[in-house]
Design a protein around this motif. Structure first.
Motif, PDB file in Angstrom:
ATOM      1  N   THR A  33      53.810  26.296  10.060  1.00  0.00           N
ATOM      2  CA  THR A  33      54.893  26.504  10.999  1.00  0.00           C
ATOM      3  C   THR A  33      54.143  26.239  12.307  1.00  0.00           C
ATOM      4  O   THR A  33      52.709  26.579  12.529  1.00  0.00           O
TER       5      THR A  33
ATOM      6  N   TYR B 217      54.517  27.583  16.821  1.00  0.00           N
ATOM      7  CA  TYR B 217      55.579  27.935  17.582  1.00  0.00           C
ATOM      8  C   TYR B 217      54.755  28.076  19.543  1.00  0.00           C
ATOM      9  O   TYR B 217      56.235  28.796  20.339  1.00  0.00           O
TER      10      TYR B 217
ATOM     11  N   ASP C 297      62.303  30.417  12.604  1.00  0.00           N
ATOM     12  CA  ASP C 297      61.832  31.930  13.251  1.00  0.00           C
ATOM     13  C   ASP C 297      61.483  32.739  12.515  1.00  0.00           C
ATOM     14  O   ASP C 297      61.284  34.120  13.108  1.00  0.00           O
ATOM     15  N   SER C 298      60.711  32.619  12.156  1.00  0.00           N
ATOM     16  CA  SER C 298      60.012  34.042  11.975  1.00  0.00           C
ATOM     17  C   SER C 298      58.742  33.406  12.276  1.00  0.00           C
ATOM     18  O   SER C 298      57.965  34.829  13.131  1.00  0.00           O
TER      19      SER C 298
ATOM     20  N   ASP D  37      63.932  25.575  13.429  1.00  0.00           N
ATOM     21  CA  ASP D  37      65.017  26.352  12.714  1.00  0.00           C
ATOM     22  C   ASP D  37      66.276  27.509  13.331  1.00  0.00           C
ATOM     23  O   ASP D  37      66.004  27.749  15.126  1.00  0.00           O
TER      24      ASP D  37
ATOM     25  N   LYS E 178      67.159  23.219  11.255  1.00  0.00           N
ATOM     26  CA  LYS E 178      67.374  23.861   9.961  1.00  0.00           C
ATOM     27  C   LYS E 178      68.059  24.740   9.807  1.00  0.00           C
ATOM     28  O   LYS E 178      67.724  25.888  11.151  1.00  0.00           O
TER      29      LYS E 178
ATOM     30  N   VAL F 235      64.439  22.953   1.956  1.00  0.00           N
ATOM     31  CA  VAL F 235      62.973  24.087   1.537  1.00  0.00           C
ATOM     32  C   VAL F 235      63.446  24.963   0.066  1.00  0.00           C
ATOM     33  O   VAL F 235      64.587  25.643   0.358  1.00  0.00           O
TER      34      VAL F 235
ATOM     35  N   GLU G  28      62.853  28.683  -0.793  1.00  0.00           N
ATOM     36  CA  GLU G  28      61.593  29.685  -0.629  1.00  0.00           C
ATOM     37  C   GLU G  28      61.637  30.843  -2.211  1.00  0.00           C
ATOM     38  O   GLU G  28      62.862  31.232  -2.541  1.00  0.00           O
TER      39      GLU G  28
ATOM     40  N   ILE H  80      58.069  27.072  -0.965  1.00  0.00           N
ATOM     41  CA  ILE H  80      56.884  27.932  -0.573  1.00  0.00           C
ATOM     42  C   ILE H  80      57.157  29.161  -1.358  1.00  0.00           C
ATOM     43  O   ILE H  80      58.357  29.688  -1.406  1.00  0.00           O
TER      44      ILE H  80
ATOM     45  N   VAL I 139      55.342  24.227   2.754  1.00  0.00           N
ATOM     46  CA  VAL I 139      54.976  24.677   3.706  1.00  0.00           C
ATOM     47  C   VAL I 139      54.075  26.336   3.823  1.00  0.00           C
ATOM     48  O   VAL I 139      54.988  27.329   2.913  1.00  0.00           O
TER      49      VAL I 139
ATOM     50  N   VAL J 289      53.514  29.835   6.816  1.00  0.00           N
ATOM     51  CA  VAL J 289      53.027  30.745   7.706  1.00  0.00           C
ATOM     52  C   VAL J 289      52.236  30.179   8.733  1.00  0.00           C
ATOM     53  O   VAL J 289      50.745  30.807   7.519  1.00  0.00           O
TER      54      VAL J 289
HETATM   55  O1  KIV Z   1      61.064  30.659   9.442  1.00  0.00           O
HETATM   56  C1  KIV Z   1      60.090  30.424   8.721  1.00  0.00           C
HETATM   57  O2  KIV Z   1      58.686  30.188   8.811  1.00  0.00           O
HETATM   58  C2  KIV Z   1      60.685  29.376   7.769  1.00  0.00           C
HETATM   59  C3  KIV Z   1      59.521  29.399   6.645  1.00  0.00           C
HETATM   60  C4  KIV Z   1      59.452  30.344   6.350  1.00  0.00           C
HETATM   61  C5  KIV Z   1      60.407  28.624   5.418  1.00  0.00           C
HETATM   62  O3  KIV Z   1      61.601  29.375   7.344  1.00  0.00           O
END
Ligand code: KIV
Length: 274
Positions: free
Chosen positions: A32, A34, A54-55, A93, A123, A190, A192, A213, A223, A225
């Motif tokens: 990830t 941002y 969206d994390s 996301d 995603k 993905v 998870e 993950i 993947v 974060v």
């Molecule tokens: O939002 C995110 O970081 C994710 C990953 C954990 C796959 O969807």
């Protein structure tokens, strides 16, 4: 300039090159990011896919869940990431409630992410219930990555972040959902926090890559974060997380040293002024 010194231009990964990695048995790396600065480091390090997850709602904004982040906020994060990349495929996301209400609404959200943020794919979370929305988005020419297993946007329905699909019935539903996502047109999915045996079955059943993950070593890619794998976040330590650095300690020491130097007058020195 001689042919030896001229470096080959780096091409951008596409959804097609990502699928070809599975065909060639090459594992896929995804992380990830941002913001522009972090994305540039990740891109230059050679990661295949950058996920603007969206994390961001957790690690950038400090929310307890991913639910509060908005489509406008995800667009802001994504456009910053896109500006920092040359090589990685950027997947963004779609946030909670930006695709679940109507299929047309889902297409509108995906369209904004492509047009306004410059994402290369979107995603979204869920199985059979979101398959019609995925089909509509893909039919409009927008690549979609699916997300099954522990889907954080449904945390209030699950009530817990524990491993999913440990019971046969849930595992069978997930395997069938994965097949439906492929049929709807996803280019990857993905997985998870599910048992590695279930992830292995999904991976074997699908022509499209699985990115895990906490889903074991049989997935086509992995993947994490970025804040977690760099050790920026000391409070989160699930079994699946490998920390590749301890930036929390590194940064704390650097900041403390700066604070001390300012207080004592050791910074700036004569060479650090005009
Ligand atoms: O939002 C995110 O970081 C994710 C990953 C954990 C796959 O969807």
């Amino acid at each position: 300039m001689s042919a030896q010194t001229k470096s080959a231009p780096k091409t951008r990964n596409t959804t097609r090159t990502i699928v070809e990695m599975k065909d060639a048995g090459e594992k896929i790396s995804m992380l990830t990011a941002y913001d522009f600065s972090m994305a540039r480091i990740v891109d230059q390090a050679g990661i295949d896919i950058i996920l603007v997850g969206d994390s961001a709602g957790n690690v950038m904004a400090g929310h307890e869940t991913t639910l509060p982040i908005t489509l406008d906020q995800m667009i802001y994060h994504t456009e910053s990431v896109v500006r920092g990349t040359e090589h990685a495929l950027v997947v963004a996301d779609l946030p909670f409630m930006s695709y679940q209400v109507t299929e047309t609404g889902a297409l509108d959200s995906a369209g904004r992410m492509m047009k306004e943020a410059g994402a290369h794919a979107v995603k979204l979370e869920g199985g059979r219930t979101v398959a019609p929305a995925i089909k509509k988005i893909v039919d409009a020419g927008i690549p979609v990555m699916g997300h099954l297993g522990l889907t954080p946007q449904s945390i209030y329905k699950f009530g817990t972040y524990k491993v999913r699909a440990t019971e046969d019935i849930e595992a069978e539903t997930l395997i069938e959902d994965a097949r439906m996502l492929e049929e709807a047109g996803c280019f990857a999915v993905v997985l998870e926090k599910i048992p590695s045996s279930v992830a292995a079955k999904v991976t074997g059943n699908l022509a499209i890559p699985t990115i895990g993950i906490g889903a074991g070593d049989q997935c086509d890619g992995q993947v994490l974060v970025i804040h977690d794998m760099l050790g920026l976040n000391k409070d989160f330590s699930p079994r699946f997380l490998r920390r590749y650095a301890d930036l929390h300690t590194e940064m704390t020491n650097a900041i403390r040293n700066y604070h001390k130097d300012v207080k004592t007058g050791a910074f700036p020195n004569k060479d650090e002024q005009y």
